[in-house]
Every structure is written in C-alpha cells, then in structure tokens.
Design a protein around this motif. Sequence first.
Motif, PDB file in Angstrom:
ATOM      1  N   GLY A   3      44.739  92.862  65.099  1.00 37.49           N
ATOM      2  CA  GLY A   3      43.648  93.788  64.843  1.00 37.49           C
ATOM      3  C   GLY A   3      44.170  94.990  64.091  1.00 37.49           C
ATOM      4  N   ILE A   4      43.383  95.498  63.146  1.00 37.09           N
ATOM      5  CA  ILE A   4      43.801  96.640  62.327  1.00 37.09           C
ATOM      6  C   ILE A   4      42.693  97.685  62.330  1.00 37.09           C
ATOM      7  CG2 ILE A   4      44.557  97.410  60.039  1.00 37.09           C
ATOM      8  CD1 ILE A   4      45.321  94.469  59.454  1.00 37.09           C
ATOM      9  N   SER A  13      43.967 100.419  54.997  1.00 33.16           N
ATOM     10  CA  SER A  13      43.498  99.479  53.968  1.00 33.16           C
ATOM     11  C   SER A  13      44.670  98.774  53.301  1.00 33.16           C
ATOM     12  CB  SER A  13      42.652 100.208  52.920  1.00 33.16           C
ATOM     13  OG  SER A  13      43.412 101.187  52.233  1.00 33.16           O
ATOM     14  N   TYR A  14      45.770  99.495  53.129  1.00 39.54           N
ATOM     15  CA  TYR A  14      46.940  98.877  52.509  1.00 39.54           C
ATOM     16  C   TYR A  14      47.570  97.852  53.444  1.00 39.54           C
ATOM     17  CZ  TYR A  14      51.082  98.510  49.547  1.00 39.54           C
ATOM     18  OH  TYR A  14      52.081  98.043  48.734  1.00 39.54           O
ATOM     19  N   VAL A  15      47.612  98.174  54.727  1.00 40.75           N
ATOM     20  CA  VAL A  15      48.131  97.211  55.713  1.00 40.75           C
ATOM     21  C   VAL A  15      47.256  95.962  55.716  1.00 40.75           C
ATOM     22  CG1 VAL A  15      48.535  96.774  58.160  1.00 40.75           C
ATOM     23  CG2 VAL A  15      49.178  98.977  57.175  1.00 40.75           C
ATOM     24  N   ALA A  16      45.938  96.157  55.715  1.00 46.31           N
ATOM     25  CA  ALA A  16      45.012  95.018  55.709  1.00 46.31           C
ATOM     26  C   ALA A  16      45.265  94.114  54.506  1.00 46.31           C
ATOM     27  CB  ALA A  16      43.574  95.523  55.700  1.00 46.31           C
ATOM     28  N   GLY A  23      48.353  85.524  54.192  1.00 45.23           N
ATOM     29  CA  GLY A  23      47.503  84.419  54.628  1.00 45.23           C
ATOM     30  C   GLY A  23      47.257  84.393  56.119  1.00 45.23           C
ATOM     31  N   ILE A  24      47.388  85.552  56.758  1.00 46.00           N
ATOM     32  CA  ILE A  24      47.227  85.647  58.210  1.00 46.00           C
ATOM     33  C   ILE A  24      45.820  86.154  58.546  1.00 46.00           C
ATOM     34  CG2 ILE A  24      48.115  86.675  60.335  1.00 46.00           C
ATOM     35  CD1 ILE A  24      50.091  84.797  58.941  1.00 46.00           C
ATOM     36  N   ALA A  25      45.138  85.480  59.448  1.00 46.33           N
ATOM     37  CA  ALA A  25      43.809  85.919  59.886  1.00 46.33           C
ATOM     38  C   ALA A  25      43.936  87.191  60.713  1.00 46.33           C
ATOM     39  CB  ALA A  25      43.140  84.830  60.711  1.00 46.33           C
ATOM     40  N   SER A  26      42.945  88.080  60.589  1.00 46.50           N
ATOM     41  CA  SER A  26      42.982  89.331  61.337  1.00 46.50           C
ATOM     42  C   SER A  26      41.567  89.843  61.564  1.00 46.50           C
ATOM     43  CB  SER A  26      43.812  90.386  60.590  1.00 46.50           C
ATOM     44  OG  SER A  26      43.273  90.638  59.303  1.00 46.50           O
ATOM     45  N   VAL A  27      41.466  90.824  62.450  1.00 45.43           N
ATOM     46  CA  VAL A  27      40.203  91.507  62.707  1.00 45.43           C
ATOM     47  C   VAL A  27      40.336  92.921  62.156  1.00 45.43           C
ATOM     48  CG1 VAL A  27      38.640  92.408  64.473  1.00 45.43           C
ATOM     49  CG2 VAL A  27      39.706  90.156  64.771  1.00 45.43           C
ATOM     50  N   ASP A  63      45.373  90.440  70.207  1.00 46.78           N
ATOM     51  CA  ASP A  63      46.606  90.534  70.997  1.00 46.78           C
ATOM     52  C   ASP A  63      47.467  91.712  70.557  1.00 46.78           C
ATOM     53  OD1 ASP A  63      46.146  87.946  72.362  1.00 46.78           O
ATOM     54  OD2 ASP A  63      46.448  87.143  70.345  1.00 46.78           O
ATOM     55  N   VAL A  64      47.606  91.856  69.228  1.00 43.85           N
ATOM     56  CA  VAL A  64      48.440  92.910  68.655  1.00 43.85           C
ATOM     57  C   VAL A  64      47.544  93.816  67.822  1.00 43.85           C
ATOM     58  CG1 VAL A  64      50.428  93.447  67.206  1.00 43.85           C
ATOM     59  CG2 VAL A  64      50.406  91.342  68.568  1.00 43.85           C
ATOM     60  N   LEU A  65      47.539  95.102  68.147  1.00 48.66           N
ATOM     61  CA  LEU A  65      46.603  96.030  67.521  1.00 48.66           C
ATOM     62  C   LEU A  65      47.334  97.163  66.819  1.00 48.66           C
ATOM     63  CD1 LEU A  65      43.660  97.108  67.166  1.00 48.66           C
ATOM     64  CD2 LEU A  65      43.991  98.340  69.326  1.00 48.66           C
ATOM     65  N   LEU A  66      47.056  97.334  65.531  1.00 51.65           N
ATOM     66  CA  LEU A  66      47.526  98.523  64.821  1.00 51.65           C
ATOM     67  C   LEU A  66      46.528  99.649  65.097  1.00 51.65           C
ATOM     68  CD1 LEU A  66      49.328 100.093  62.845  1.00 51.65           C
ATOM     69  CD2 LEU A  66      47.848  99.266  60.986  1.00 51.65           C
ATOM     70  N   MET A  67      46.991 100.665  65.787  1.00 57.69           N
ATOM     71  CA  MET A  67      46.160 101.826  66.094  1.00 57.69           C
ATOM     72  C   MET A  67      46.573 102.972  65.187  1.00 57.69           C
ATOM     73  SD  MET A  67      45.741 103.821  69.717  1.00 57.69           S
ATOM     74  CE  MET A  67      44.903 105.400  69.799  1.00 57.69           C
TER      75      MET A  67
END
Length: 284
Positions: A3-4, A13-16, A23-27, A63-67
């Motif tokens: 999650g980002i 936005s740059y991380v996203a 090619g990694i799925a994310s929220v 599971d892993v969240l960039l805050m």
Amino acid sequence: MIGITGVTGKLGSYVADLVDKKGIASVHLARSPERAKVYASAEIRKMVYANTPEVVEALKGIDVLLMVSARENPERVKEHKSFLDAAKLAGVQHIVYTSFYGADEKATFTLSRDHAQTEAYIKELGFTYTFLRDNFYLDLFIDIALENGEIRGPVGSGLVSAVARKDTSRVAAEILLHAKKWENQTLNLTGPEDLSMEEIATLLSRATKQIITYVDESVEEAYESRKKWPAQTWEYDAWVSTYTAIKVGEQAGVSTDIEKVLGYPASSLLDILRDRKLIEEEHD
C-alpha cells in the motif's frame, strides 16, 4: 500486498511509478482519488489520516504500507496515531514511514518532534517497521535559491547533508519491494556531502550562471522577512527552525544508507541540476 499513501504528492507519486515499473500490484491511497494517476497494476482507494470504518476498510489486504507523513499541521501527530490505529485494525504488518533525520522530541527543527512521536507510536503498536529518516531536501534549497536569487536564513556557517527527493523515493520503493530485509531498521537518508548555505549558493551560481547569494539573518530578521507570507505562528516557527537546526549542527553528517539500499551513491546537488537539465555534462 503493498500500500502507498500520498500518491498525489511528489514523493508518493514517484514511489508509485517505480513500483508499477517493477510490475508489482499495489494499492494507492489518496485523500482525493480523482487526482491520482491510474495504473493497470494498482487499485486506487480513498483514505484520510483518521481511524474510521472507511479507512480501516481501505487498508484491508495491505501487508506492507508506505506511510508518507501527513501534511504539516498542528494536529499531525494526532492524525498519524489515529491512522496507525486504523492500520492495526486492518491487519497491516509492516510500516515504512517517512520520518526525519535526527528525529527527536527535543529537536531544534520543530516538525522533527512530530516524527519522533510517530516513530514511538509505530513501535508501541507492535508493527514491524522501517524508518526512512531523510534530511532536508536539496530540491527545496535549489527551488528557493533559483526562485528568489538568494538563500536567506539564520544559519551562520552551519552544515546540512541535504538529500535528493528522488533518492528518498527510490529507497522507499526498494524497501517496499523487499520489506523483510529491512525490518525494524532506521535508515538515515542524506546527500553525499555536508554543505553550508554559502556553498550551496556558490555551487548554484557557478553551475547555472545566475547570481545566487546567501544572506545570513538573525533569528529576529528571519521571522520578520517571512511575514510577507501570511501564516500561523507554528508555520513561522517551522520555517525559521529549518535554519537554526542547521546552525546548531543537528542536520550535519553524511550517511551511506542510500548506497547500502540502492547499490550506488546518493545524488549530489549537481546531479539534481543535471537531472532537471539546468546544466550540461561539462560541469562535472
């Protein structure tokens, strides 16, 4: 699932974009989802920094969240804590938090204190974590200097190991993709050298062929010169303490953590100017 947060901002936005390129799925989580860039690999969900049923639902499956730290305001620590409570309820395991270099509840830079309290709460809630303690952005000093023709503040000859925003983003993306490797670590993200404001002004003048000066103000002069921008007291305190923190030495010191994560050195001021195509390669 990754999650980002902050995907409509510069860092998020740059991380996203970097995660998508892998090619990694994310929220992607945003206060204003309609402003978020659409990716085939990502689901966009509405989120605010609060603990509500809607926010808990938005965080489920992550599971892993960039805050990315919330926008600066007097209630930021309260917002962070509420959001972290929601993340805990949603089952988030690992928090990658964009903190600040030298985060401490007694730091000279007033906003650094928010980060220290947030780090402590992340640990208190029992998340695994990676704290990205980035220094002031080199980009900020470049923007101020080029826009105003000067850097002005009560710094004296203080030094800062300012960091490129894109380096912070690249590190954040790498951590998200390999979170297990970086569990429960604090990384200090700095540029490759300590610089004074006078040195930054000189480098910019030489590289861009513009006249950039450094004006060493007193604290009183700094508050007075910033009154041309209408703001609240806490904002003036933050702006001025950016420079006083550098003066007292709290923002000096070069770390190699960026190279440790990315495998190549941190970007210099001239690297950023080349990236922006403000100078040519002959300025090596």
